[in-house]
Motif scaffolding. Sequence first.
Motif, PDB file in Angstrom:
ATOM      1  N   ALA A  90       0.834  -1.210   0.000  1.00 30.20           N
ATOM      2  CA  ALA A  90       0.000   0.000   0.000  1.00 30.20           C
ATOM      3  C   ALA A  90       0.865   1.256   0.000  1.00 30.20           C
ATOM      4  O   ALA A  90       0.571   2.231  -0.714  1.00 30.20           O
ATOM      5  CB  ALA A  90      -0.923  -0.005   1.220  1.00 30.20           C
ATOM      6  N   ASN A  91       1.931   1.254   0.777  1.00 30.84           N
ATOM      7  CA  ASN A  91       2.840   2.401   0.810  1.00 30.84           C
ATOM      8  C   ASN A  91       3.612   2.547  -0.494  1.00 30.84           C
ATOM      9  O   ASN A  91       3.928   3.663  -0.923  1.00 30.84           O
ATOM     10  CB  ASN A  91       3.819   2.268   1.974  1.00 30.84           C
ATOM     11  N   LEU A  92       3.905   1.425  -1.122  1.00 29.84           N
ATOM     12  CA  LEU A  92       4.653   1.448  -2.376  1.00 29.84           C
ATOM     13  C   LEU A  92       3.833   2.081  -3.506  1.00 29.84           C
ATOM     14  O   LEU A  92       4.403   2.674  -4.428  1.00 29.84           O
ATOM     15  CB  LEU A  92       5.061   0.024  -2.762  1.00 29.84           C
ATOM     16  N   LEU A  93       2.510   1.974  -3.419  1.00 29.99           N
ATOM     17  CA  LEU A  93       1.654   2.554  -4.456  1.00 29.99           C
ATOM     18  C   LEU A  93       1.904   4.050  -4.624  1.00 29.99           C
ATOM     19  O   LEU A  93       1.919   4.564  -5.741  1.00 29.99           O
ATOM     20  CB  LEU A  93       0.173   2.309  -4.126  1.00 29.99           C
ATOM     21  N   GLY A  94       2.094   4.744  -3.507  1.00 32.05           N
ATOM     22  CA  GLY A  94       2.352   6.179  -3.555  1.00 32.05           C
ATOM     23  C   GLY A  94       3.653   6.491  -4.269  1.00 32.05           C
ATOM     24  O   GLY A  94       3.752   7.483  -5.016  1.00 32.05           O
ATOM     25  N   ILE A  95       4.662   5.643  -4.052  1.00 35.01           N
ATOM     26  CA  ILE A  95       5.953   5.821  -4.714  1.00 35.01           C
ATOM     27  C   ILE A  95       5.815   5.588  -6.208  1.00 35.01           C
ATOM     28  O   ILE A  95       6.352   6.347  -7.024  1.00 35.01           O
ATOM     29  CB  ILE A  95       7.001   4.860  -4.105  1.00 35.01           C
ATOM     30  N   LEU A  96       5.072   4.543  -6.581  1.00 32.28           N
ATOM     31  CA  LEU A  96       4.861   4.240  -7.998  1.00 32.28           C
ATOM     32  C   LEU A  96       4.117   5.378  -8.688  1.00 32.28           C
ATOM     33  O   LEU A  96       4.458   5.766  -9.817  1.00 32.28           O
ATOM     34  CB  LEU A  96       4.075   2.934  -8.155  1.00 32.28           C
ATOM     35  N   GLU A  97       3.114   5.909  -8.012  1.00 29.07           N
ATOM     36  CA  GLU A  97       2.337   7.015  -8.574  1.00 29.07           C
ATOM     37  C   GLU A  97       3.221   8.244  -8.784  1.00 29.07           C
ATOM     38  O   GLU A  97       3.194   8.873  -9.848  1.00 29.07           O
ATOM     39  CB  GLU A  97       1.173   7.366  -7.651  1.00 29.07           C
ATOM     40  N   LYS A  98       4.001   8.570  -7.780  1.00 30.75           N
ATOM     41  CA  LYS A  98       4.862   9.756  -7.837  1.00 30.75           C
ATOM     42  C   LYS A  98       5.924   9.638  -8.918  1.00 30.75           C
ATOM     43  O   LYS A  98       6.217  10.616  -9.625  1.00 30.75           O
ATOM     44  CB  LYS A  98       5.530   9.973  -6.478  1.00 30.75           C
ATOM     45  N   LYS A  99       6.482   8.446  -9.086  1.00 32.61           N
ATOM     46  CA  LYS A  99       7.559   8.239 -10.049  1.00 32.61           C
ATOM     47  C   LYS A  99       7.055   7.864 -11.441  1.00 32.61           C
ATOM     48  O   LYS A  99       7.856   7.717 -12.377  1.00 32.61           O
ATOM     49  CB  LYS A  99       8.508   7.147  -9.535  1.00 32.61           C
ATOM     50  N   GLY A 100       5.751   7.678 -11.565  1.00 32.97           N
ATOM     51  CA  GLY A 100       5.192   7.328 -12.858  1.00 32.97           C
ATOM     52  C   GLY A 100       5.483   5.902 -13.288  1.00 32.97           C
ATOM     53  O   GLY A 100       5.500   5.585 -14.491  1.00 32.97           O
ATOM     54  N   LYS A 101       5.722   5.008 -12.317  1.00 33.96           N
ATOM     55  CA  LYS A 101       6.020   3.614 -12.606  1.00 33.96           C
ATOM     56  C   LYS A 101       4.727   2.817 -12.798  1.00 33.96           C
ATOM     57  O   LYS A 101       3.660   3.209 -12.324  1.00 33.96           O
ATOM     58  CB  LYS A 101       6.860   3.002 -11.487  1.00 33.96           C
ATOM     59  N   THR A 102       4.853   1.682 -13.473  1.00 34.89           N
ATOM     60  CA  THR A 102       3.673   0.886 -13.802  1.00 34.89           C
ATOM     61  C   THR A 102       3.557  -0.366 -12.928  1.00 34.89           C
ATOM     62  O   THR A 102       4.551  -0.902 -12.444  1.00 34.89           O
ATOM     63  CB  THR A 102       3.704   0.470 -15.279  1.00 34.89           C
ATOM     64  N   LEU A 103       2.312  -0.829 -12.781  1.00 35.53           N
ATOM     65  CA  LEU A 103       2.002  -1.949 -11.893  1.00 35.53           C
ATOM     66  C   LEU A 103       1.093  -2.949 -12.590  1.00 35.53           C
ATOM     67  O   LEU A 103       0.186  -2.573 -13.338  1.00 35.53           O
ATOM     68  CB  LEU A 103       1.307  -1.421 -10.625  1.00 35.53           C
ATOM     69  N   TYR A 104       1.344  -4.228 -12.331  1.00 38.68           N
ATOM     70  CA  TYR A 104       0.489  -5.309 -12.822  1.00 38.68           C
ATOM     71  C   TYR A 104       0.027  -6.114 -11.620  1.00 38.68           C
ATOM     72  O   TYR A 104       0.811  -6.375 -10.705  1.00 38.68           O
ATOM     73  CB  TYR A 104       1.270  -6.197 -13.788  1.00 38.68           C
ATOM     74  N   LEU A 105      -1.243  -6.523 -11.619  1.00 37.50           N
ATOM     75  CA  LEU A 105      -1.819  -7.282 -10.511  1.00 37.50           C
ATOM     76  C   LEU A 105      -2.111  -8.708 -10.942  1.00 37.50           C
ATOM     77  O   LEU A 105      -2.820  -8.943 -11.921  1.00 37.50           O
ATOM     78  CB  LEU A 105      -3.124  -6.619 -10.031  1.00 37.50           C
TER      79      LEU A 105
END
Length: 241
Positions: A90-105
Amino acid sequence: MKTEIMGVRFDNVTMSEALSFAADIIENDVPAYCVTPNSEIVYQAMHDADFCQLLNDASLVLPDGAGVLLGAKILKKPLKEKVAGIDFAANLLGILEKKGKTLYLLGSKPGIAELAAEKMHEKHPALKIVGMADGYYQDEAPVIERINAVKPDVLFVCLGAPKQERFMKAHLDELKVRFMIGLGGSLDGFAGTVKRAPKWMIRLQLEWLYRLIKEPKRFKRMLCLPKFVWATLIKRMKGSK
């Protein structure tokens, strides 16, 4: 710094330190994976050398659960704090959002990943979720193909232990992903289909009790906790002689 607890080498880190380490990994071109063992998983690893090696081969091994912290304390190898997988994610999501990184579930029942994605976007509107797939597949090849088609920076692997650890290790070099994290049933938590314990119970390290009350069928699995604690007590007594 690694701290060995009943064969599993944990990273002795705070949540902040774990997130900082993860942020560095995501910027690196070398693929890596993270595991989040609780006492049940450690107890399983104590009786499965291959599984234990899968855990220890991870770039980041986080202590998920009060049982692990208690065992570490009994063995006089105290860990800084519990770093629960779902909180880490959950905390990592904020980092991904800020850095513009992508996520797969990846994982859970059909429809859960989609619901989890909706909830994630409510808190992180700019988060880039580039794909999702449930864990009820018969063949891994199409799943890997779909993931590689979008090349996510981070992959949440929610298949349950030891399946998720085996998946990450087996496909570490094949998957075009920088960082994979084994997160068990966390997608259900993100989706809201499984409620977490109240904050006061989490603070008092009683989340396991809440889950047992809510899901009595977990009783057999929960027996691993006292077995693990007893094993650490035996090890400490043997070591003191």
